[in-house]
Design an enzyme around this catalytic site. Structure first.
Site, short mmCIF file in Angstrom:
data_model
loop_
_atom_site.label_atom_id
_atom_site.label_comp_id
_atom_site.label_asym_id
_atom_site.label_seq_id
_atom_site.Cartn_x
_atom_site.Cartn_y
_atom_site.Cartn_z
N ARG A 21 37.40 38.09 41.53
CA ARG A 21 38.76 37.63 41.82
C ARG A 21 39.11 37.75 43.31
O ARG A 21 39.61 36.80 43.89
CB ARG A 21 39.77 38.33 40.92
N ASN A 39 41.75 36.86 35.20
CA ASN A 39 40.63 37.10 34.29
C ASN A 39 40.94 36.51 32.93
O ASN A 39 42.05 36.61 32.44
CB ASN A 39 40.44 38.61 34.10
#
Ligand code: ZN
Ligand code: FE
Length: 750
Positions: A21, A39
Site C-alpha cells: 500500500r 486492502n
C-alpha cells in the site's frame, strides 16, 4: 475535469504484508493522482482519477517497480461512477481480517538498509536494521493481520525516532513492523565460556577472531540456529563432522560475495539470479575449487549461499576467511534448534561458543535449497525465504489439509484457490520432528484461520502422517503416493486433463501392497491407470536396503544370473561376508522379509553398489548422488533393457557385469546406466503417446532431483515434440506430495 474517469484498479496476488500500500501511495504521488488504496480479501483495490493513458502508465509502473517480496497475479481495472478526490490516501481496510491469507516470507536485508547501516546515526552497524522491503516476516509472525503486536517484536517498544519513521508514509520504514534501532531494538549476545559479551562491535571482532582460529560457533539465524566454522580450515570442518556425527553429507557454505563464489564454483546467469534473490537459498553449484576437502566429501557440487542477515555482512567485514560452513543447528534428524535456553546442552555439544539475540523465533525455518536445471530454478528444500508464499491453483481447495508423506514431510492447507505449503518439516519418524509437525499444523490453522474439513493423506497405513489423519476423525481421502507426485506437478502447472505421468522415486505404498517407485501412469487428478512399471525385485532385509545398497545389488544379480553370480569375483562383494550373501539369496527364495519393489531409487542404489561406489549409505540418497557425481557427459552410449508388461533390467545388469569384468570405469558405467534410464522414459513416452493419444508428459518424484537425468529427459522429450512438465516451485521429492494429495482430494470432492 476533461477525459478523466474514476478507475478501480484491482491487484491480486501476494500483495499484503510486503509494503504494497505505501508503494502504491508513492507511485500515485509520482503521477500526481488523487484517490485511495485499500486492502481487500484477495489483494488491494486502488481508486484513481485520471485518463486512460495515465492509467496505463500507472499500471505498468506498478508491475515494474513492485516490492521485491510481492507477487502480482493479475491487475484488472474498470470505470466507476465519477468521484471527486482531493488527495491520495491509504484508507482503512474493510473487514478483511478474516480471509487475508498472505504472509510474506522472510526477506534478505536490502541494499538500501546496508547503506543506511553505515550512515544512519542510530543504526551504525546495527544488525537488526530492516525496512518495508526487507527483514524477518514469517519467522516472527504469530497471528494475522500482520502488525507488530502479533510478532515477536511486540516486547520491543519503539523509540521516538523509529516511531516517527514508522508513521511517516514518505519514509522507507513506513509500517515496517520489525522496525528497530540500537536504542530500542533487539541485540546480540556472545556466550563464550562463562562470559557474555555484549555490543555488536565487540561481538563481531571476537567472533571473527574465533572463527579464523578454527572455533565452531552456534549462530542464531532467522529461522533457527546454524553452526559456523571456517570452511577453509580442514581441521575445523573435520571436527564439526565429528561432533555433529555427520560423516559423509556435504556441508553448505556462505561466501562473503558473489565474486568469491565464482572463485570456487561455476555460476551461470540463472544460478546467479537464485543466489542473489531476496530469498537467498542455498544453490547447488558445480564445484571449481575446494574450500576444505571435508566440506564436499568427494562430491562435485558445492551448496552455496550469500549473506542474508545484516550480521553476516558485519562478520565478513572482519573475517579473514571469505567462506564459512553454515549448517543447521540440530542433532541428526531432529528439527533445527530455535531456543538456546531450552536446548543449551545440545548446542553446547555441537559448538564451542553460542551467538544469540533476544528476539524469539516463532516459526522455525531451515535454509532452502535449490538447483538450476535447464535454466529454471528447481526447489529441493522449501523453507526460509519461500514459505509461506501461497500457490494459486485452478481448483477449490478450501478446507483441505494434505498431510504429506513421511521422510521429507511438508504439509499443505487449502484456502479458496490457494494452497499454502508448510516449511520443510523433516522425517516424521523422529519424535521431535513429529511434534514439530503437529505444532506447525496447529499454528497454520490459527495463522491462516484455517478449519480443515477434509484430510488428504497417503495410502500408506503406517506413515505417521496417515496416523495423524486417522486421529482427526475428519473425512479422509487416501491418495496413492505416486499419483500424488504427478498430481502435484499438474497442480503446479495448472494442468487439468489426462497426462502421461512418470513417477520415479525411492519408495511409496502401492495399491497392490508392494512398494512402488518406477511408475508410468495415464492419469488425471481423479484417477490413474498404472500402464507400466519397473519389474518387481525383492528387497532382502526390507527397509535395511536403503542403508545397505549392496543388498539390492545382490538381489538384482541373483535375479539376472541365479547363483552363478557368486563366481563373478566382483569388487564390491569383497567387503561383504559371503555368508550374508548366501543368507540373502535364501531370504529371497523363501520370501523372508523381502518385500517386492518397483522402485527406480533402488535400481540406482543397486548400480551404485555394483560399481563399488556406495555399498553402505551414510545418508539418505547417498548412493544415487554419488553415482550421479561421477557422470562423464562425453559418453553417449547406453545399455539394453526390455519392455514387456513390465520394464526389465536383466540385460542391463548382464552388460554392466560384463563391463565390470572388462575393467570399464565406474564413471563410464554410471553414465551408460543414466543414459539407459533416459531411454526407458523416452521409449515408454513414445509408446504411450501412440496408444493413448496424449502429448503431455509429467515428470515427478525424488529421482528427478538427479540433474543429468531431468535435464536430458526434458530435452529429448521436447525434441520429440512432447509437452513436458516438471517441478520448479514445488519440490519434486516427497515435500511436494501434500499439494498433490490436496489436488486429488479437490477433484474427487467436486
Ligand atoms: Zn531494507
Ligand atoms: Fe516419493
Amino acid at each position: 475535469m476533461k477525459n478523466e474517469n474514476t478507475y478501480l484498479v484491482e491487484i491480486k496476488g501476494l500483495v499484503q504484508g510486503v509494503g504494497f500500500r505505501p508503494f502504491i501511495y508513492r507511485i500515485a504521488r509520482d503521477y500526481d493522482l488523487c484517490g485511495n488504496v485499500e486492502n481487500r480479501n484477495d489483494g488491494v483495490a486502488v481508486r484513481i482519477n485520471c485518463n486512460e493513458s495515465v492509467l496505463n502508465q500507472f499500471i505498468s509502473s506498478v508491475r515494474k517497480l513492485s516490492p521485491p517480496a510481492s507477487y502480482i497475479e493479475s491487475i484488472t481495472y474498470k470505470v466507476l461512477d465519477y468521484e471527486d478526490f482531493c488527495e491520495f490516501k491509504i484508507v482503512k481496510s474493510k473487514n478483511v481480517s478474516d480471509s487475508i491469507t498472505d504472509v510474506s516470507p522472510d526477506i534478505a536485508v536490502c541494499n538500501d538498509c546496508l547503506s543506511d547501516m553505515k550512515i544512519q546515526k542510530n543504526r551504525i552497524n546495527y544488525p537488526f536494521i530492516n525496512c518495508t522491503n526487507c527483514g524477518p516476516r514469517f519467522t516472527i509472525i504469530n497471528n494475522l493481520p500482520y502488525d507488530r503486536d502479533k510478532t515477536t517484536m511486540k516486547d520491543f517498544i519503539m523509540c521516538p525516532d523509529c516511531q516517527k519513521e514508522y508513521s511517516d508514509i514518505e519514509d522507507r520504514r513506513f509500517h515496517a513492523q520489525p522496525i528497530a534501532c540500537d536504542v530500542c531494538g533487539p541485540e546480540y549476545t556472545l556466550c563464550y565460556g562463562n562470559k557474555n559479551i555484549h555490543g555488536t562491535d565487540d561481538i563481531v571482532n571476537h567472533m571473527a577472531d574465533l572463527i579464523d582460529k578454527g572455533k565452531i560457533i552456534s549462530v542464531k539465524g532467522l529461522g533457527g540456529f546454524f553452526i559456523a566454522c571456517d570452511a577453509k580450515n580442514e581441521n575445523a570442518v573435520l571436527r564439526l563432522r565429528r561432533i555433529k556425527n555427520r560423516e559423509a553429507k556435504p556441508f553448505a557454505v556462505m561466501f562473503s560475495s558473489i565474486e568469491k563464489v565464482k572463485e570456487y564454483a561455476y555460476v551461470n546467469k540463472y544460478e546467479e539470479d537464485s543466489l542473489m534473490s531476496f530469498r537467498r537459498p542455498i544453490v547447488l553449484l558445480k564445484k571449481k575449487k575446494e574450500p576444505a576437502a571435508s566440506v564436499t566429501v568427494g562430491f562435485n557440487t558445492l551448496g552455496v549461499m550469500l549473506p542474508y542477515m545484516p550480521f553476516h555482512y558485519l562478520l565478513f567485514e572482519k573475517l579473514k576467511t571469505s567462506v564459512i560452513v553454515l549448517t543447521s543447528g540440530n542433532i541428526s534428524d531432529e528439527p533445527i534448534i530455535i531456543d538456546e535456553k531450552k536446548d543449551f546442552e545440545k548446542l553446547s555439544v555441537i559448538s564451542d561458543i553460542i551467538l544469540t539475540y533476544n528476539r524469539d523465533i516463532h516459526n522455525r525455518t531451515d535454509d532452502s535449497i535449490v538447483n538450476v536445471i535447464n535454466n529454471q530454478e528447481r526447489i529441493i528444500r522449501r523453507s526460509r525465504g519461500y514459505v509461506p508464499s501461497p500457490f494459486i491453483v485452478n481448483m477449490n481447495v478450501e478446507g483441505i489439509l494434505g498431510t504429506g508423506a513421511e521422510l521429507v514431510n511438508c504439509f499443505a492447507i487449502g484456502k479458496d484457490n490457494k494452497a499454502i505449503l508448510s516449511q520443510h518439516i523433516g522425517d516424521l519418524k523422529n519424535i521431535e520432528t513429529y511434534e514439530f509437525y503437529c505444532e506447525t499444523i496447529e499454528r497454520f490453522k490459527k495463522l491462516f484461520n484455517f478449519n480443515p474439513t477434509v484430510i488428504a493423506r497417503d495410502l500408506h497405513p503406517q506413515y505417521l502422517s496417515s496416523k495423524y489423519a486417522e486421529e482427526t476423525n475428519l473425512q479422509q481421502i487416501k491418495v496413492q503416493h505416486h499419483h500424488a507426485h504427478i498430481a502435484s506437478c499438474m497442480a503446479e502447472h495448472k494442468i487439468n486433463e489426462k497426462v502421461i505421468g512418470v513417477s520415479f522415486d525411492g519408495t511409496g505404498y502401492g495399491d497392490d501392497n508392494n512398494i512402488w517407485g518406477g511408475e508410468f501412469f495415464v492419469c488425471d487428478f481423479k484417477s490413474y491407470k498404472r500402464v507400466n512399471h519397473f519389474d518387481y525385485i525383492a528387497m532382502p532385509g526390507g527397509d535395511k536396503v536403503t542403508e545397505e545398497p549392496w543388498r539390492i545389488a545382490v538381489s538384482y544379480l541373483y535375479k539376472a544370473f541365479g547363483k552363478k553370480f557368486l563366481e563373478f569375483d566382483l569388487a564390491f562383494m569383497k567387503n561383504i561376508n559371503p555368508e550374508s550373501v548366501d543368507f540373502l539369496c535364501h531370504a529371497i527364495d523363501k520370501k523372508i522379509n523381502s518385500p517386492l519393489t518397483s522402485s527406480s531409487g533402488r535400481l540406482f542404489d543397486a548400480i551404485s553398489a555394483l560399481t563399488n561406489i556406495c555399498t553402505y549409505s551414510k545418508f539418505h540418497a547417498e548412493a544415487p548422488m554419488r553415482l550421479e557425481a561421477i557422470i562423464d557427459k562425453k559418453i553417449k552410449t547406453s545399455y539394453p533393457f526390455n519392455v514387456k508388461n513390465t520394464i526389465l533390467f536383466e540385460e542391463t545388469i548382464e552388460q554392466i557385469v560384463k563391463d565390470l569384468k572388462n575393467n570399464v570405469s565406474p564413471s563410464e558405467i554410471s553414465t551408460k546406466f543414466h543414459n539407459t534410464v533416459i531411454s526407458v522414459i523416452c521409449e515408454l513416452a513414445d509408446d504411450l503417446r501412440d496408444k493413448h493419444n496424449i502429448n503431455k508428459v509429467v515428470l515427478s518424484g525424488g529421482t528427478f532431483q538427479n540433474k543429468y537425468l531431468l535435464k536430458n529427459v526434458e530435452i529429448l522429450l521436447q525434441n520429440k515434440n512432447f509437452e513436458v512438465f516438471s517441478h520448479c516451485k514445488i519440490p519434486t521429492n516427497d515435500a511436494g506430495i501434500a499439494l498433490g494429495q490436496m489436488a486429488v482430494a479437490s477433484a474427487i470432492l467436486k
